[in-house]
Design a protein around this motif. Structure first.
Motif, mmCIF file in Angstrom:
data_model
loop_
_atom_site.group_PDB
_atom_site.id
_atom_site.type_symbol
_atom_site.label_atom_id
_atom_site.label_comp_id
_atom_site.label_asym_id
_atom_site.label_seq_id
_atom_site.Cartn_x
_atom_site.Cartn_y
_atom_site.Cartn_z
ATOM 1 N N ARG A 1 41.966 -4.958 -83.990
ATOM 2 C CA ARG A 1 41.964 -4.134 -82.779
ATOM 3 C C ARG A 1 41.070 -4.733 -81.696
ATOM 4 N N CYS A 2 41.365 -4.384 -80.463
ATOM 5 C CA CYS A 2 40.555 -4.803 -79.323
ATOM 6 C C CYS A 2 39.096 -4.408 -79.519
ATOM 7 N N GLU A 3 38.883 -3.228 -80.075
ATOM 8 C CA GLU A 3 37.527 -2.727 -80.301
ATOM 9 C C GLU A 3 36.718 -3.652 -81.208
ATOM 10 N N GLN A 4 37.378 -4.322 -82.131
ATOM 11 C CA GLN A 4 36.692 -5.257 -83.017
ATOM 12 C C GLN A 4 36.364 -6.566 -82.285
ATOM 13 N N MET A 5 37.267 -7.012 -81.433
ATOM 14 C CA MET A 5 37.065 -8.280 -80.727
ATOM 15 C C MET A 5 36.084 -8.151 -79.581
ATOM 16 N N LEU A 6 36.166 -7.043 -78.845
ATOM 17 C CA LEU A 6 35.337 -6.827 -77.654
ATOM 18 C C LEU A 6 34.725 -5.424 -77.705
ATOM 19 N N PRO A 7 33.707 -5.235 -78.524
ATOM 20 C CA PRO A 7 33.148 -3.892 -78.706
ATOM 21 C C PRO A 7 32.457 -3.322 -77.469
ATOM 22 N N ASP A 8 32.090 -4.147 -76.503
ATOM 23 C CA ASP A 8 31.393 -3.657 -75.311
ATOM 24 C C ASP A 8 32.320 -3.101 -74.247
ATOM 25 N N VAL A 9 33.636 -3.246 -74.415
ATOM 26 C CA VAL A 9 34.609 -2.747 -73.447
ATOM 27 C C VAL A 9 34.921 -1.289 -73.771
ATOM 28 N N ASP A 10 35.083 -0.464 -72.756
ATOM 29 C CA ASP A 10 35.421 0.946 -72.943
ATOM 30 C C ASP A 10 36.935 1.079 -73.181
ATOM 31 N N TRP A 11 37.350 0.787 -74.397
ATOM 32 C CA TRP A 11 38.782 0.783 -74.730
ATOM 33 C C TRP A 11 39.384 2.177 -74.669
ATOM 34 N N ALA A 12 38.604 3.206 -74.950
ATOM 35 C CA ALA A 12 39.127 4.571 -74.870
ATOM 36 C C ALA A 12 39.597 4.855 -73.446
ATOM 37 N N TYR A 13 38.829 4.421 -72.469
ATOM 38 C CA TYR A 13 39.215 4.627 -71.069
ATOM 39 C C TYR A 13 40.444 3.788 -70.724
ATOM 40 N N ILE A 14 40.425 2.525 -71.100
ATOM 41 C CA ILE A 14 41.545 1.636 -70.782
ATOM 42 C C ILE A 14 42.834 2.133 -71.421
ATOM 43 N N ARG A 15 42.754 2.573 -72.666
ATOM 44 C CA ARG A 15 43.954 3.056 -73.358
ATOM 45 C C ARG A 15 44.457 4.375 -72.766
ATOM 46 N N SER A 16 43.565 5.153 -72.136
ATOM 47 C CA SER A 16 43.983 6.452 -71.598
ATOM 48 C C SER A 16 44.544 6.355 -70.180
ATOM 49 N N THR A 17 44.369 5.223 -69.531
ATOM 50 C CA THR A 17 44.864 5.076 -68.164
ATOM 51 C C THR A 17 46.226 4.402 -68.178
ATOM 52 N N LYS A 18 47.053 4.828 -67.244
ATOM 53 C CA LYS A 18 48.381 4.232 -67.105
ATOM 54 C C LYS A 18 48.459 3.633 -65.722
ATOM 55 N N PRO A 19 49.129 2.494 -65.575
ATOM 56 C CA PRO A 19 49.261 1.934 -64.236
ATOM 57 C C PRO A 19 50.072 2.851 -63.339
ATOM 58 N N ALA A 20 49.742 2.863 -62.081
ATOM 59 C CA ALA A 20 50.481 3.682 -61.119
ATOM 60 C C ALA A 20 51.913 3.152 -61.000
ATOM 61 N N PRO A 21 52.881 4.039 -60.877
ATOM 62 C CA PRO A 21 54.272 3.576 -60.746
ATOM 63 C C PRO A 21 54.441 2.848 -59.426
ATOM 64 N N LEU A 22 55.335 1.882 -59.420
ATOM 65 C CA LEU A 22 55.632 1.148 -58.188
ATOM 66 C C LEU A 22 56.435 2.047 -57.246
ATOM 67 N N PRO A 23 56.188 1.915 -55.957
ATOM 68 C CA PRO A 23 56.940 2.757 -55.010
ATOM 69 C C PRO A 23 58.404 2.367 -54.979
ATOM 70 N N GLU A 24 59.234 3.353 -54.705
ATOM 71 C CA GLU A 24 60.676 3.126 -54.572
ATOM 72 C C GLU A 24 60.924 2.299 -53.312
ATOM 73 N N VAL A 25 61.824 1.359 -53.390
ATOM 74 C CA VAL A 25 62.181 0.544 -52.229
ATOM 75 C C VAL A 25 63.627 0.876 -51.847
ATOM 76 N N SER A 26 63.816 1.253 -50.599
ATOM 77 C CA SER A 26 65.193 1.551 -50.167
ATOM 78 C C SER A 26 65.833 0.263 -49.654
ATOM 79 N N HIS A 27 67.077 0.113 -49.973
ATOM 80 C CA HIS A 27 67.827 -1.077 -49.566
ATOM 81 C C HIS A 27 68.891 -0.673 -48.546
ATOM 82 N N GLY A 28 68.531 0.044 -47.571
ATOM 83 C CA GLY A 28 69.564 0.556 -46.699
ATOM 84 C C GLY A 28 69.303 0.420 -45.325
#
Length: 82
Positions: free
Chosen positions: A55-82
């Motif tokens: 697990r990431c927690e074993q390789m990099l114990p100083d990183v806040d993996w709980a926070y990283i795992r709980s966040t999701k990237p923001a969706p990309l905005p819709e692009v109109s092709h019209g």
């Protein structure tokens, strides 16, 4: 052997990890040997390559993996092709 070394070995070795992460084999060997810090985004890749056995927690114990795992990237905005 530390967790990063085990993860690199379990993922198929430095060359395979380098290809998957888009970095040089030398960079992977530096991570393995403790000469450079493993970037968090590559820790995630290594975890996936090891199918979660190391697990990431074993390789990099100083990183806040709980926070990283709980966040999701923001969706990309819709692009109109019209």
């Amino acid at each position: 052997m530390n967790a990063i070394s085990l993860a690199i070995q379990g993922a198929g070795g430095p060359a395979k990890v380098a290809r998957q992460c888009g970095v040089s084999v030398q960079a992977v060997c530096f991570w393995r040997d403790g000469k450079r810090t493993l970037p968090a985004e590559h820790g995630i890749t290594l975890e996936k390559m090891n199918e979660g056995r190391i697990r990431c927690e074993q390789m990099l114990p100083d990183v806040d993996w709980a926070y990283i795992r709980s966040t999701k990237p923001a969706p990309l905005p819709e692009v109109s092709h019209g």
